[in-house]
Design an enzyme around this catalytic site. Structure first.
Site, PDB file in Angstrom:
ATOM      1  N   ASN A  77     -15.194 -20.537   2.721  1.00  0.00           N
ATOM      2  CA  ASN A  77     -17.342 -20.787   3.689  1.00  0.00           C
ATOM      3  C   ASN A  77     -18.489 -20.569   2.421  1.00  0.00           C
ATOM      4  O   ASN A  77     -18.880 -20.245   2.392  1.00  0.00           O
ATOM      5  CB  ASN A  77     -16.989 -20.998   4.160  1.00  0.00           C
ATOM      6  CG  ASN A  77     -17.312 -18.712   4.999  1.00  0.00           C
ATOM      7  OD1 ASN A  77     -17.023 -18.007   4.330  1.00  0.00           O
ATOM      8  ND2 ASN A  77     -16.156 -19.018   6.272  1.00  0.00           N
ATOM      9  N   HIS A  91     -10.873 -10.426  11.402  1.00  0.00           N
ATOM     10  CA  HIS A  91     -11.390 -10.525  12.044  1.00  0.00           C
ATOM     11  C   HIS A  91     -12.283 -11.516  12.932  1.00  0.00           C
ATOM     12  O   HIS A  91     -13.320 -12.105  13.798  1.00  0.00           O
ATOM     13  CB  HIS A  91     -13.531 -10.251  11.709  1.00  0.00           C
ATOM     14  CG  HIS A  91     -13.203 -10.491  10.590  1.00  0.00           C
ATOM     15  ND1 HIS A  91     -12.242 -10.475   9.060  1.00  0.00           N
ATOM     16  CD2 HIS A  91     -13.802 -12.258   9.718  1.00  0.00           C
ATOM     17  CE1 HIS A  91     -12.347 -11.341   7.969  1.00  0.00           C
ATOM     18  NE2 HIS A  91     -13.381 -12.425   8.231  1.00  0.00           N
ATOM     19  N   PHE A 143       3.165   8.167  -5.674  1.00  0.00           N
ATOM     20  CA  PHE A 143       2.063   7.305  -5.696  1.00  0.00           C
ATOM     21  C   PHE A 143       2.450   6.683  -3.716  1.00  0.00           C
ATOM     22  O   PHE A 143       2.370   5.597  -3.560  1.00  0.00           O
ATOM     23  CB  PHE A 143       2.891   6.085  -6.470  1.00  0.00           C
ATOM     24  CG  PHE A 143       2.514   6.513  -7.922  1.00  0.00           C
ATOM     25  CD1 PHE A 143       1.543   6.943  -8.634  1.00  0.00           C
ATOM     26  CD2 PHE A 143       3.686   6.524  -9.138  1.00  0.00           C
ATOM     27  CE1 PHE A 143       1.292   7.022  -9.883  1.00  0.00           C
ATOM     28  CE2 PHE A 143       3.814   6.844  -9.973  1.00  0.00           C
ATOM     29  CZ  PHE A 143       2.440   7.265 -10.709  1.00  0.00           C
ATOM     30  N   HIS A 192      10.272  12.760  -7.269  1.00  0.00           N
ATOM     31  CA  HIS A 192       9.758  12.953  -7.310  1.00  0.00           C
ATOM     32  C   HIS A 192       8.788  14.047  -6.744  1.00  0.00           C
ATOM     33  O   HIS A 192       7.551  13.791  -7.449  1.00  0.00           O
ATOM     34  CB  HIS A 192       9.447  12.483  -8.678  1.00  0.00           C
ATOM     35  CG  HIS A 192      10.373  12.263  -9.286  1.00  0.00           C
ATOM     36  ND1 HIS A 192      10.969  10.693  -9.298  1.00  0.00           N
ATOM     37  CD2 HIS A 192      10.008  12.155 -11.601  1.00  0.00           C
ATOM     38  CE1 HIS A 192      11.674  10.880 -10.647  1.00  0.00           C
ATOM     39  NE2 HIS A 192      10.782  11.282 -11.570  1.00  0.00           N
ATOM     40  N   SER A 201      13.615   5.815 -11.878  1.00  0.00           N
ATOM     41  CA  SER A 201      13.992   6.672 -11.964  1.00  0.00           C
ATOM     42  C   SER A 201      13.731   7.376 -10.449  1.00  0.00           C
ATOM     43  O   SER A 201      14.134   8.455 -10.242  1.00  0.00           O
ATOM     44  CB  SER A 201      12.410   6.647 -12.569  1.00  0.00           C
ATOM     45  OG  SER A 201      12.229   6.924 -13.810  1.00  0.00           O
ATOM     46  N   HIS A 207       0.899  12.995 -11.487  1.00  0.00           N
ATOM     47  CA  HIS A 207       2.105  13.139 -11.107  1.00  0.00           C
ATOM     48  C   HIS A 207       2.998  13.827  -9.988  1.00  0.00           C
ATOM     49  O   HIS A 207       4.069  13.990  -9.747  1.00  0.00           O
ATOM     50  CB  HIS A 207       2.971  13.134 -12.261  1.00  0.00           C
ATOM     51  CG  HIS A 207       2.764  11.256 -13.243  1.00  0.00           C
ATOM     52  ND1 HIS A 207       1.787  11.423 -13.437  1.00  0.00           N
ATOM     53  CD2 HIS A 207       3.846  10.018 -12.805  1.00  0.00           C
ATOM     54  CE1 HIS A 207       2.115   9.724 -13.748  1.00  0.00           C
ATOM     55  NE2 HIS A 207       3.258   9.187 -13.905  1.00  0.00           N
ATOM     56  N   HIS A 222     -21.944 -14.267  10.542  1.00  0.00           N
ATOM     57  CA  HIS A 222     -20.758 -13.791  10.193  1.00  0.00           C
ATOM     58  C   HIS A 222     -20.239 -12.410  11.305  1.00  0.00           C
ATOM     59  O   HIS A 222     -18.873 -12.506  11.935  1.00  0.00           O
ATOM     60  CB  HIS A 222     -20.244 -13.098   8.796  1.00  0.00           C
ATOM     61  CG  HIS A 222     -19.260 -12.923   8.239  1.00  0.00           C
ATOM     62  ND1 HIS A 222     -18.829 -11.772   9.195  1.00  0.00           N
ATOM     63  CD2 HIS A 222     -18.399 -13.266   7.486  1.00  0.00           C
ATOM     64  CE1 HIS A 222     -17.717 -11.358   8.547  1.00  0.00           C
ATOM     65  NE2 HIS A 222     -17.242 -12.997   7.464  1.00  0.00           N
ATOM     66  N   GLY A 249      -5.917  -6.733  10.228  1.00  0.00           N
ATOM     67  CA  GLY A 249      -7.257  -6.069   9.343  1.00  0.00           C
ATOM     68  C   GLY A 249      -7.633  -5.414   8.805  1.00  0.00           C
ATOM     69  O   GLY A 249      -8.943  -6.266   8.456  1.00  0.00           O
ATOM     70  N   ASP A 287     -12.451 -14.932   2.119  1.00  0.00           N
ATOM     71  CA  ASP A 287     -13.248 -14.251   0.583  1.00  0.00           C
ATOM     72  C   ASP A 287     -13.099 -12.941   0.941  1.00  0.00           C
ATOM     73  O   ASP A 287     -12.634 -12.361  -0.660  1.00  0.00           O
ATOM     74  CB  ASP A 287     -14.688 -14.957   0.827  1.00  0.00           C
ATOM     75  CG  ASP A 287     -15.428 -16.497   0.276  1.00  0.00           C
ATOM     76  OD1 ASP A 287     -14.798 -16.678  -0.633  1.00  0.00           O
ATOM     77  OD2 ASP A 287     -15.811 -16.741   1.433  1.00  0.00           O
ATOM     78  N   GLU A 307       2.859  -1.114  -5.486  1.00  0.00           N
ATOM     79  CA  GLU A 307       3.233   0.557  -4.920  1.00  0.00           C
ATOM     80  C   GLU A 307       2.349  -0.343  -3.258  1.00  0.00           C
ATOM     81  O   GLU A 307       3.353  -0.044  -2.261  1.00  0.00           O
ATOM     82  CB  GLU A 307       2.998   1.899  -4.544  1.00  0.00           C
ATOM     83  CG  GLU A 307       3.396   2.253  -5.577  1.00  0.00           C
ATOM     84  CD  GLU A 307       2.645   1.776  -7.260  1.00  0.00           C
ATOM     85  OE1 GLU A 307       2.737   2.074  -8.796  1.00  0.00           O
ATOM     86  OE2 GLU A 307       1.219   1.274  -6.784  1.00  0.00           O
ATOM     87  N   HIS A 351     -17.226 -11.562  15.320  1.00  0.00           N
ATOM     88  CA  HIS A 351     -17.370 -12.732  14.487  1.00  0.00           C
ATOM     89  C   HIS A 351     -17.667 -14.065  14.393  1.00  0.00           C
ATOM     90  O   HIS A 351     -16.052 -14.923  14.749  1.00  0.00           O
ATOM     91  CB  HIS A 351     -16.322 -12.502  13.119  1.00  0.00           C
ATOM     92  CG  HIS A 351     -16.068 -11.051  12.621  1.00  0.00           C
ATOM     93  ND1 HIS A 351     -17.146 -10.472  12.089  1.00  0.00           N
ATOM     94  CD2 HIS A 351     -15.510  -9.380  12.635  1.00  0.00           C
ATOM     95  CE1 HIS A 351     -16.700  -8.866  11.444  1.00  0.00           C
ATOM     96  NE2 HIS A 351     -16.121  -8.809  12.685  1.00  0.00           N
TER      97      HIS A 351
END
Length: 676
Positions: A182, A68, A437, A461, A382, A473, A262, A115, A152, A411, A28
């Site tokens: 850019n 990149h 999760f 859990h 919890s 869950h 790019h 990356g 971006d 998370e 790039h």
């Protein structure tokens, strides 16, 4: 300040970047050309480190998000002497130290592997938290900065929401981030995918935001100077830059700002590689050369950096002389040393959920392991990390004397910040949430594994026994996913992750011992919501028995002539003990029962030991609350594993155990059927 040299240096970086990509026929080039001005000004005038001592703990740190743009980083450090001409010529090639995306290499100035967009700057936020945490304990002399560099794509990745919110909320004034704006992405212009006001967004999060011409050296200087004097907020410098700045066509016409610049070599675009080199002041016959005037200037810069670092080191030395005890503590933090800990002394009631047993351990560790930072994704009451929180207080803007980070519902952000804390050094990061999760965390877990960071994960859990909350869950497939990392080797040849699912409170205590003593790779505890019957002691104490879990697996019940070996981990071990009693009562069968807390660790033991736990010439039956694949490798081709091969349902845990076949009686029937 020499405007001619500054421009030459930036153009030299541009020429080197496009030359790396051109030779590799991959990479790039356009982004590094846009960011070159900022990098040169930052590193030549503001970035504090010791070129002769790259691992100096009190250096500024640079966290690249847009991996990149690695040619930008390599070119900058080539000017500073950390890479050779051969190194940059070997960009993206086998065995080179200049891979396609930066991989952590602190001795050459690469602070993080990047990356996957968004994670790099979030690791920078974590490093900033670690620096503030240490500063609160050792003094304001510890005032180094953390710089981030984002594009971006990194702004658009959802993780930027969590990083921006937390950095602003905590007032991380030591974090300074450059946004290379850019208006060009890999396949589109940015206005085709977003119309948000990025500056307003970050201001709403509590950031100091300034927008500048990213090619105007005076504006860059002022922005960095102001950011370095900011004491209340993190700073975002939005640098309006031009993709492919400096590119020209074969006829010498300007060719800048195009999307195609790019992600492919200059020669594959409308620009001309050789003409662009000439336009940038490079010699096409020696495109990897450092310009003579730039080389002389950077020799002076390096000398100045070393002298400035020596002055800072004298300040640190004076502090150490006046604060002997604190100095020794700081050394132990930085070395990753643990204090004396008596895990056997930790008390717990019978039949606890392993998450509750973990809370007891955390309560014991709080105040003893003084450099632990425990974080929870809005679940401390919890996942029972409140066992730690109750002995300390949360980190707050202006007050980093606590040891608990309330991350909110984020998370992935939390896990990436923990990676940044580990990269910074001096702290032990622990992160917790529900096991289901862990799906949100896996991109950061993967980077933790690649970078070999000893982050501690706590997942509670752990199975369908979450019950009434239902399938959303109830983790079923998560253990199989995490245990794949135990099978995947890192570049040091070790299992890239260690996953521990303890069978009872004693194994939970030992599991915490294993987590803290592991300083090589990330590791995690997988803990139950519901109470579990304690495994009966065989030796002097249950704790002493459970110490065998440090080998990854061991026999919790051993017979002289077993008809079968039953294997499991977590709460299923207690179910096997119930089934074994029925096998003996009704069928007169003697059995061995193995608790395999970690297949990864178990596979590191000698074949002789493995065969003593899982006898190879007898049947093997495995029980898992997850996918059967969790234990199939241990059970072998002639064994059988009973697991869950569908999503859960909403019902009380006891009902689900009965319906799904996870009771002593039903497992007894399964084993009898298998043996017949």
């Amino acid at each position: 300040m020499n405007k001619k040299i500054d421009q030459l240096a930036a153009d030299n970086i541009r020429a080197l970047a496009i030359s790396m990509v051109e030779k590799a026929k991959s990479g790039h080039p356009g982004g590094p050309m846009g960011g070159a001005d900022y990098m040169h000004i930052l590193y030549s005038e503001f970035f504090n480190y010791d070129p002769s001592d790259m691992t100096w703990p009190f250096r500024d740190r640079f966290f690249m998000d847009a991996g990149h743009l690695s040619p930008l980083l390599y070119a900058q450090y080539y000017l500073l002497g950390n890479f050779s001409k051969t190194d940059v010529q070997g960009f993206r090639q086998w065995g080179s130290v200049t891979p396609g995306h930066p991989e952590v290499d602190v001795k050459r100035g690469i602070e993080n592997t990047s990356g996957p967009l968004g994670q790099g700057h979030t690791m920078g936020v974590g490093a900033s938290i670690a620096a503030k945490f240490l500063q609160a304990r050792f003094g304001d002399w510890m005032n180094h900065k953390v710089y981030g560099f984002i594009s971006d794509g990194g702004v658009q990745e959802e993780i930027s929401q969590g990083a921006g919110r937390i950095a602003g909320h905590l007032g991380l004034s030591n974090f300074i981030m450059f946004y290379d704006s850019n208006d060009v992405q890999l396949s589109t212009k940015t206005d085709e995918v977003t119309s948000e006001d990025t500056a307003m967004k970050y201001r709403a999060w509590g950031w100091n935001v300034v927008t500048i011409d990213g090619h105007n050296h005076d504006e860059i200087r002022k922005a960095l100077k102001d950011a370095n004097t900011e004491t209340e907020k993190p700073t975002l410098i939005i640098g309006k830059t031009i993709m492919g700045k400096g590119c020209v066509t074969a006829t010498g016409e300007t060719y800048e700002g195009y999307t195609e610049l790019h992600g492919k070599p200059i020669s594959d675009t409308g620009a001309d590689f050789v003409k662009t080199l000439v336009h940038l002041g490079a010699n096409p016959e020696d495109e990897f050369a450092i310009y003579a005037d730039v080389e002389a200037s950077y020799e002076e810069i390096i000398t100045k950096k070393i002298k400035e670092a020596q002055l800072k080191k004298q300040e640190v030395l004076a502090w150490r002389e006046d604060n002997k005890e604190l100095s020794a503590k700081l050394n132990s933090f930085l070395a990753g040393e643990l204090p004396e800990l008596d895990f056997e002394s930790i008390e717990y009631k019978a039949g606890l959920a392993t998450r509750a047993a973990s809370a007891n351990v955390l309560g014991y560790l709080a105040g003893k392991v003084e450099n632990m930072i425990v974080s929870s994704a809005d679940l401390s009451n919890s996942d029972k990390t409140d066992g730690f929180l109750n002995k300390t207080h949360s980190l707050q803007k202006g007050d980093f004397t606590g040891s608990f980070l309330q991350s909110g519902v984020a998370e992935l952000t939390m896990a990436a910040m923990a990676n940044g804390m580990a990269l910074h050094g001096g702290v032990i990061p622990v992160v917790a949430t529900f096991f289901v999760f862990s799906d949100y965390m896996k991109p950061a877990i993967r980077l933790s594994a690649i970078q070999e960071l000893p982050v501690k994960f706590v997942w509670t859990h752990d199975a369908f026994r979450v019950g009434e909350d239902g399938p959303t869950h109830q983790p079923v497939e998560q253990e199989a996913q995490i245990r794949l990392l135990e099978k995947l080797k890192n570049h040091s040849g070790d299992p890239s992750f260690i996953a521990l699912r303890p069978a009872d409170s004693a194994e939970t205590v030992v599991g915490w011992k294993m987590l803290l003593e592991n300083d090589k790779v990330p590791s995690g505890l997988i803990l139950s919501r519901q109470g579990i019957k304690d495994v009966p002691a065989v030796g002097k104490s249950r704790y002493e028995d459970a110490l065998q879990a440090e080998k990854g697996g061991y026999l919790v019940q051993k017979s002289e002539n077993p008809a079968i070996t039953l294997i499991a981990n977590g709460s299923e071990v207690a179910t096997l003990i119930e089934a074994a009693a029925l096998l003996k009562e009704h069928k007169g069968l003697e059995v061995n029962i193995a608790s395999i807390i970690s297949e990864g660790l178990f596979r590191l033991q000698s074949k002789e030991y493995q065969n003593s736990v899982i006898v190879t010439d007898k049947p093997v039956f495995g029980l898992t609350a997850g996918l059967p694949v969790n234990l199939e490798g241990l059970a072998g081709a002639n064994g059988k594993v009973f697991g869950l091969e569908h999503f859960g349902y909403s019902a009380p845990a006891s009902v689900l155990d009965e319906k799904f076949g996870f009771t002593g009686e039903k497992v007894y029937q399964q084993v009898v059927s298998f043996l017949e």
